[in-house]
Design a protein around this motif. Structure first.
Motif, short mmCIF file in Angstrom:
data_model
loop_
_atom_site.label_atom_id
_atom_site.label_comp_id
_atom_site.label_asym_id
_atom_site.label_seq_id
_atom_site.Cartn_x
_atom_site.Cartn_y
_atom_site.Cartn_z
N ASN A 98 0.82 -1.21 0.00
CA ASN A 98 0.00 0.00 0.00
C ASN A 98 0.85 1.26 0.00
OD1 ASN A 98 -2.65 -1.40 0.59
ND2 ASN A 98 -1.54 -1.94 2.45
N ILE A 99 0.24 2.34 -0.46
CA ILE A 99 0.77 3.66 -0.19
C ILE A 99 -0.16 4.29 0.84
CG2 ILE A 99 -0.46 4.70 -2.17
CD1 ILE A 99 1.93 6.71 -2.29
N TYR A 100 0.42 4.91 1.86
CA TYR A 100 -0.35 5.46 2.98
C TYR A 100 -0.26 6.99 2.95
CZ TYR A 100 0.06 0.67 4.72
OH TYR A 100 0.02 -0.70 4.84
N VAL A 101 -1.37 7.62 3.29
CA VAL A 101 -1.42 9.08 3.36
C VAL A 101 -2.02 9.46 4.71
CG1 VAL A 101 -2.15 11.20 2.22
CG2 VAL A 101 -1.93 9.09 0.89
N SER A 102 -1.43 10.43 5.36
CA SER A 102 -2.03 11.00 6.56
C SER A 102 -2.14 12.50 6.38
CB SER A 102 -1.20 10.68 7.81
OG SER A 102 -0.01 11.46 7.84
N ALA A 103 -3.15 13.07 7.00
CA ALA A 103 -3.33 14.52 6.95
C ALA A 103 -3.83 15.01 8.31
CB ALA A 103 -4.31 14.92 5.86
N LYS A 104 -3.22 16.05 8.80
CA LYS A 104 -3.66 16.73 10.01
C LYS A 104 -4.11 18.12 9.60
CE LYS A 104 -2.18 17.94 14.72
NZ LYS A 104 -1.05 17.91 15.68
N CYS A 105 -5.42 18.35 9.67
CA CYS A 105 -6.02 19.57 9.14
C CYS A 105 -6.40 20.49 10.30
CB CYS A 105 -7.25 19.24 8.31
SG CYS A 105 -6.93 18.10 6.95
N HIS A 106 -5.58 21.50 10.55
CA HIS A 106 -5.84 22.44 11.63
C HIS A 106 -7.02 23.34 11.26
CE1 HIS A 106 -2.06 21.55 13.85
NE2 HIS A 106 -1.65 21.20 12.64
N ALA A 107 -7.79 23.73 12.28
CA ALA A 107 -9.01 24.50 12.02
C ALA A 107 -9.29 25.44 13.18
CB ALA A 107 -10.19 23.57 11.79
N GLN A 108 -10.23 26.33 12.97
CA GLN A 108 -10.61 27.33 13.97
C GLN A 108 -11.32 26.68 15.15
OE1 GLN A 108 -13.44 30.43 12.64
NE2 GLN A 108 -11.84 31.91 13.13
N HIS A 109 -12.19 25.72 14.86
CA HIS A 109 -12.92 24.97 15.89
C HIS A 109 -13.35 23.66 15.25
CE1 HIS A 109 -16.40 26.46 13.70
NE2 HIS A 109 -16.01 27.70 13.93
N LYS A 110 -14.22 22.91 15.89
CA LYS A 110 -14.58 21.59 15.35
C LYS A 110 -16.01 21.53 14.81
CE LYS A 110 -15.75 19.51 19.85
NZ LYS A 110 -15.47 18.36 20.73
N ASN A 111 -16.56 22.66 14.44
CA ASN A 111 -17.89 22.68 13.82
C ASN A 111 -17.72 22.58 12.30
OD1 ASN A 111 -19.15 23.00 16.31
ND2 ASN A 111 -18.92 25.23 16.23
N TYR A 112 -17.59 21.35 11.81
CA TYR A 112 -17.31 21.13 10.40
C TYR A 112 -18.61 20.96 9.61
CZ TYR A 112 -12.70 20.26 12.33
OH TYR A 112 -11.52 20.40 13.01
N VAL A 113 -18.52 21.24 8.32
CA VAL A 113 -19.68 21.12 7.43
C VAL A 113 -19.51 19.88 6.57
CG1 VAL A 113 -20.96 22.16 5.52
CG2 VAL A 113 -20.08 23.61 7.38
N VAL A 114 -20.46 18.96 6.67
CA VAL A 114 -20.51 17.77 5.82
C VAL A 114 -21.91 17.71 5.24
CG1 VAL A 114 -20.35 15.27 5.72
CG2 VAL A 114 -18.77 16.56 7.18
N LEU A 115 -22.04 17.96 3.95
CA LEU A 115 -23.35 18.06 3.33
C LEU A 115 -24.01 16.71 3.13
CD1 LEU A 115 -22.74 20.79 0.59
CD2 LEU A 115 -23.80 21.06 2.83
N SER A 116 -23.21 15.64 3.00
CA SER A 116 -23.79 14.34 2.70
C SER A 116 -22.88 13.23 3.21
CB SER A 116 -24.00 14.20 1.18
OG SER A 116 -24.40 12.89 0.84
N TYR A 117 -23.51 12.13 3.62
CA TYR A 117 -22.77 10.93 3.99
C TYR A 117 -22.58 10.01 2.78
CZ TYR A 117 -23.73 12.32 8.81
OH TYR A 117 -23.80 13.00 9.99
N ARG A 118 -23.00 10.46 1.65
CA ARG A 118 -22.95 9.67 0.43
C ARG A 118 -21.52 9.58 -0.10
NH1 ARG A 118 -22.91 11.40 -4.85
NH2 ARG A 118 -23.75 9.99 -6.43
#
Length: 623
Positions: free
Chosen positions: A75-95
């Motif tokens: 496998n190739i592995y990717v990690s990301a740490k996404c810093h943000a202002q707070h933890k109220n994220y927007v997710v429009l769909s679980y699709r």
């Protein structure tokens, strides 16, 4: 001298090449749980620095995005740490296969052959919802994004107070690459809805798409990549059902049916893939989007059957596209109605005309085989053969479909491509006016400059049929120059009266189409408006011995707001020539009709608008 340096600085900023990122090999077992607690992640460096793409394109991102890569034998592995202002994220769909706009998410793009033309995209969001897509033609337009491709990979995310993390494992068997290679091209981009920022790991000017493959960075693997063993996927099925046609008791489909079939995907080489299907069942394919077609002509809907998707540009990417560089990104309906013509349209396989009713009906596919992919760094090939079944009750003859295409890379991001399509009707006597064969050959040149400022295409197609019609050709040319402050595009298509591509998409014949567009962009950076463009566009069709038959011309205003809302407003003068009487009020002859041979000029305003989709309630309007 100082003035010259100042003028050159913006060009240099976008043209500079980032140093290669070293992808280290790991022997540690990485658990895909979104928690970056493995020693491997702590030991390897972050890949690059993220730069704003929106609202500006010359500043570093406000909040860091730390992307890291590593790999093992599988496998190739990717990690990301996404810093943000707070933890109220927007997710429009679980699709799965969500669209990135107005969602918190991060995407990773792998150009495994370093051609800046084709790539694999993988993305996820704070809740771990996944998306994948195939990019082709350099991803220079939203048209060249296929979201219907699905494959095997895993991803998990985890939310913390002021950041979220994601962890991704992509099997090498999911990707196509040259065995023994040590370098790919890579890019990553992120949408941060909290501060309404879009950022990328490499600087990209706003007049180019954020996924444009011309803007990538090299990644170098610590040791050459090898095949991980046999890569074979089998998808069998068993289905049964019962139906009864009370109007036609002799319908052979009456009664109980028991079907067996399946699909197979075999990696012939690390860059070449073989798809096989026998008696396929497409009942689980996602339904088409419902579109109201108010035009006089057919529109094409995107292919969603998995058998036809991988490397689909080698088959269906020929011909002419409708490209509007000022249309809001959300305005593209996944490829719906975006082609002027194509010598091959895969959705023609599996549909036929019922000789008793004249309507298009499903036609069972007996088998299909499809070989496609890369031969080396410069050559791509596509071969397809499929056969449909006879249906005596509906007067449908089975047919054999064969397609061969080849593509040769030239210069940095351009290519020359050729295609040959053959349809052989097995029993033409079964239906009305069925020809024994229909063939199309075509040659194309696709041009994209390294910095994506110049894009163009030239093509010529010739059809061959049993009745040997005259003017059985189609040709066209397009060229676009786009920089931050202005964009100019010219396109024309000339289709002969005898051009007959039965396995293609040809909604109209015997026309010359011209489509010039000129627009100027301004960046006021006010609290309300991020960018606006003004310009003028013309689309005109004409026919020999008739003259102009259709024309739409007028000015337009395109606006990008700081809230991420988008708008395209156009004021058009329209001209239409009638080839038959037209009852515009649908009065069934009670009121006068517009007469054949008449021409009419009328005016309209057209609006594409997408409000801020980060809100709980949002609006879109589209003509």
């Amino acid at each position: 001298m100082r003035l010259l340096l100042l003028l050159c600085l913006p060009l240099f900023a976008f043209a500079q090449t980032a140093p290669p990122y070293q992808v280290k090999f790991t022997t540690e077992k990485i658990k895909i749980d979104g928690v970056l607690d493995e020693q491997t992640w702590a030991a390897i460096p972050t890949i690059g620095t993220f730069w704003q793409y929106f609202p500006a394109d010359t500043l570093k991102a406000v909040y860091k995005t730390e992307v890291k890569l590593t790999f093992d034998d599988k496998n190739i592995y990717v990690s990301a740490k996404c810093h943000a202002q707070h933890k109220n994220y927007v997710v429009l769909s679980y699709r799965r296969d969500y669209r990135a706009g107005s969602n918190d998410n991060v995407s990773f793009i792998f150009d495994t052959f370093n051609d800046r033309t084709n790539a694999f995209l993988f993305g996820t969001n704070p809740l771990g919802v996944m998306r994948e897509a195939l990019l082709y033609n350099g991803a220079t337009d939203n048209t060249f994004f296929s979201e219907f491709w699905d494959n095997k990979w895993t991803a998990e995310s985890k939310i913390y107070d002021n950041y979220w993390t994601t962890e991704v494992a992509i099997p090498f068997t999911t990707l196509r690459f040259k065995e023994g290679t040590t370098q790919w091209l890579f890019k990553s981009y992120r949408f941060d809805t909290q501060i309404n920022e879009q950022s990328t790991v490499v600087q990209i000017p706003q007049n180019q798409l954020i996924m444009n493959l011309g803007y990538s960075i090299p990644i170098v693997f610590e040791k050459p990549l090898r095949k991980t063993g046999a890569n074979i996927s089998l998808i069998p099925y068993i289905a049964t059902g019962n139906s009864q046609d009370f109007v036609n008791p002799k319908n052979p489909n009456n009664g109980t049916r028991f079907n067996v079939g399946g699909d197979a995907k075999i990696a012939v080489t690390s860059g070449l893939n073989l798809d096989l299907t026998v008696n396929p069942d497409f009942s689980n394919v996602e339904a088409d989007r419902q579109i109201i077609n108010l035009t006089r002509f057919d529109i094409n809907l995107p292919e969603q059957r998995q058998f036809f998707l991988e490397n689909s540009d080698l088959f269906s990417g020929f011909g002419s596209y409708v490209i509007n560089p000022f249309l809001p990104p959300q305005g593209n309906l996944g490829g719906a109605g975006n082609q002027i013509l194509s010598p091959f349209f895969s959705r023609q396989i599996g549909i036929a005309k019922d000789s008793t009713t004249g309507l298009g009906v499903p036609n069972r596919i007996v088998y299909g085989a499809r070989l496609s992919g890369k031969l080396d760094d410069n050559w791509r090939v596509g071969l397809l053969n499929a056969q449909t079944a006879d249906d005596e009750f509906k007067g449908i003859s089975g047919a054999n479909f064969a397609v061969a295409s080849v593509q040769r890379k030239v210069f940095s991001r351009s290519n020359i491509a050729a295609i040959f399509v053959n349809k052989q009707t097995l029993h033409p006597e079964m239906g009305r006016n069925l020809s024994s064969f229909n063939r199309v050959g075509g040659l194309e040149y696709n041009f994209t400059s390294r910095d994506s400022r110049w894009q163009g295409k030239a093509y010529y197609h010739q059809s061959f049929s049993e009745n040997k019609q005259k003017d059985a050709f189609a040709n066209g040319f397009s060229l676009m120059y786009s920089v931050l402050k202005y964009t100019f595009r010219w396109a024309h298509d000339w289709v002969g009266k005898g051009y007959d591509a039965e396995v293609g998409f040809v909604p109209r014949k015997d026309f010359l189409r011209i489509n010039p567009t000129l627009g100027f962009s301004f960046y006021p950076r006010t609290r309300l408006v991020n960018r606006y463009s003004v310009g003028v566009a013309l689309e005109q069709y004409s026919m020999p011995n008739v003259g102009v038959t259709d024309r739409t011309a007028g000015p337009f205003l395109s606006m990008s707001f700081q809230s991420s809302a988008r708008m395209l407003l156009s004021l058009n003068q329209n001209y239409t020539y009638l080839f038959s009487d037209f009852d515009a009020l649908r009065s069934n002859g009670k009121l006068p009709s517009l007469k054949q041979g008449g021409s009419y000029t009328y005016y309209n305003a057209s609006l594409n608008y997408f409000s801020d989709q980060r809100k709980k309630w949002w609006l879109f309007a589209q003509p």
